[in-house]
Design an enzyme around this catalytic site. Structure first.
Site, mmCIF file in Angstrom:
data_model
loop_
_atom_site.group_PDB
_atom_site.id
_atom_site.type_symbol
_atom_site.label_atom_id
_atom_site.label_comp_id
_atom_site.label_asym_id
_atom_site.label_seq_id
_atom_site.Cartn_x
_atom_site.Cartn_y
_atom_site.Cartn_z
ATOM 1 N N GLY A 1 92.151 -3.804 -56.708
ATOM 2 C CA GLY A 1 91.378 -4.750 -57.305
ATOM 3 C C GLY A 1 91.779 -6.173 -57.006
ATOM 4 O O GLY A 1 92.355 -6.643 -55.871
ATOM 5 N N SER A 2 91.631 -7.221 -57.939
ATOM 6 C CA SER A 2 92.038 -8.685 -57.392
ATOM 7 C C SER A 2 93.454 -8.845 -56.954
ATOM 8 O O SER A 2 93.854 -9.780 -56.116
ATOM 9 C CB SER A 2 91.242 -9.398 -58.489
ATOM 10 O OG SER A 2 91.969 -9.327 -59.622
ATOM 11 N N THR A 3 94.242 -8.171 -57.622
ATOM 12 C CA THR A 3 95.499 -8.385 -57.448
ATOM 13 C C THR A 3 96.243 -8.311 -56.027
ATOM 14 O O THR A 3 97.059 -8.630 -55.672
ATOM 15 C CB THR A 3 96.653 -7.984 -58.462
ATOM 16 O OG1 THR A 3 96.562 -6.351 -58.351
ATOM 17 C CG2 THR A 3 96.317 -8.380 -60.000
#
Length: 347
Positions: free
Chosen positions: A35-37
């Site tokens: 995901g975004s991390t």
């Protein structure tokens, strides 16, 4: 006692924080799914007005080479970059959709890897289809045997699950059990699919204390963590751990390192002036304006003093410290082996 051990590790890592030097990469390639991390720009190339993007200031304000929003959801390098650096690369491989726009997916996949991570991604996501397509074209270019050897020795970095938990609202213990069973079944299937396509080394970042994100804490009048949400996440991580043990018993050559993100978070919060508020945000805890940093938000004076960049994502410095822990840390942070031991393991 746990905090004493973690504090000792912080000191040790701080001393060695600048000792990592680029040399010959430890693995032939890095493939990133999550995901975004871990996203390094894929979402900037997705259509739709509701797609989360990190394409405006102050994102990338500390990015090496000059301030520029790169699609990473923090102020500079993210966790994928620092893990890749420990593996001997200069940073994370480029985003899949960036490479696709340049007609350079396969050359990158064969020499350093591809980052498929996308903000908002869940456990069963189109990124698996992207990787399957990549692998097929790699074989067209190099042949099945050479690609199989490359993939078996490559590092597969996975960080998925938080979005799936946020999208559920269990009301009863039975609901929780059903959600756990569904998500972990899907997670196991996704890992098994990657294994079936040739992956053997899996560095997996488990879900952390999502109840301690500023975006969640601001909903509490006291600003305290949502302990119920943390228990929900902890229950999921325990079942993921069991599922990986099960997969290892069934899949010959399958190797993994599972990060305890709760322990990593404890490590990350030590030594920081502020582990509660977003560096870039507005209102109480820097989290009243939403999840992301906006162009007109207030920016903290010392980004390295904050754990959180926006109300969801870690600062560059927190990501760096987290990566150090995953790569060189003790079994409190990763099990059954560290990311470093996984990378050097011979297939």
């Amino acid at each position: 006692m746990k905090h004493i051990v973690l504090l000792s590790l912080v000191v040790a890592l701080a001393v060695g924080a600048n000792t990592t030097r680029l040399g010959k990469p430890v693995v032939p390639a890095v493939f990133v799914l999550g995901g975004s991390t871990l996203d390094v720009g894929n979402n900037n190339h997705l259509p739709g007005k509701d797609v989360p993007r990190a394409n405006v200031p102050f994102y990338g304000i500390d990015f090496p080479g000059g301030p520029m929003p790169t699609g990473r959801f923090n102020n500079g390098y993210n966790l994928a970059d620092f893990i890749a650096k420990h593996l001997g690369f200069d940073r994370s491989p480029l985003a899949y959709l960036v490479l696709k726009s340049r007609n350079y997916v396969i050359p990158s996949a064969l020499t350093r890897g591809v980052n498929y991570a996308s903000a908002g991604a869940g456990i069963l996501d189109s990124t698996l289809l992207y990787f399957a397509s990549t692998k097929s074209k790699m074989e067209d270019a190099w042949g099945t045997h050479k690609v199989s050897t490359l993939l078996a020795n490559s590092f597969f970095l996975l960080g998925i699950g938080s979005n799936d938990l946020f999208q559920t609202s269990p009301k009863t213990a039975a609901d929780v059990a059903t959600i756990y069973a569904t998500l972990v079944s899907n997670y196991s299937a996704a890992i098994a699919d990657l294994y079936g396509m040739g992956a053997r080394k899996f560095g997996i970042i488990n879900v952390g204390p999502i109840g301690c994100l500023p975006w969640v804490r601001v909903l509490n009048k006291t600003g305290d963590c949502n302990h119920s949400l943390n228990r929900y996440a902890a229950g999921f991580t325990a079942i993921v751990k069991l599922a990986l043990t099960n997969l290892a018993s069934k899949l010959p050559g399958f190797s993994y390192s599972l990060a305890d993100s709760f322990a990593v978070f404890n490590l990350q919060t030590l030594g920081f002036v502020n582990s509660d508020n977003a560096c870039c945000g507005t209102g109480r805890m820097g989290a009243e304006g939403g999840e992301l940093c906006m162009r007109n938000d207030t920016l903290c004076a010392d980004r390295d003093a904050y754990v959180f960049w926006d109300s969801v994502h870690f600062t560059q410095r927190a990501a760096e410290l987290g990566a150090l822990g995953l790569f060189d840390g003790s079994m409190q942070l990763t099990a059954p082996i560290s990311f470093k031991q996984l990378a050097y393991k011979r297939c």
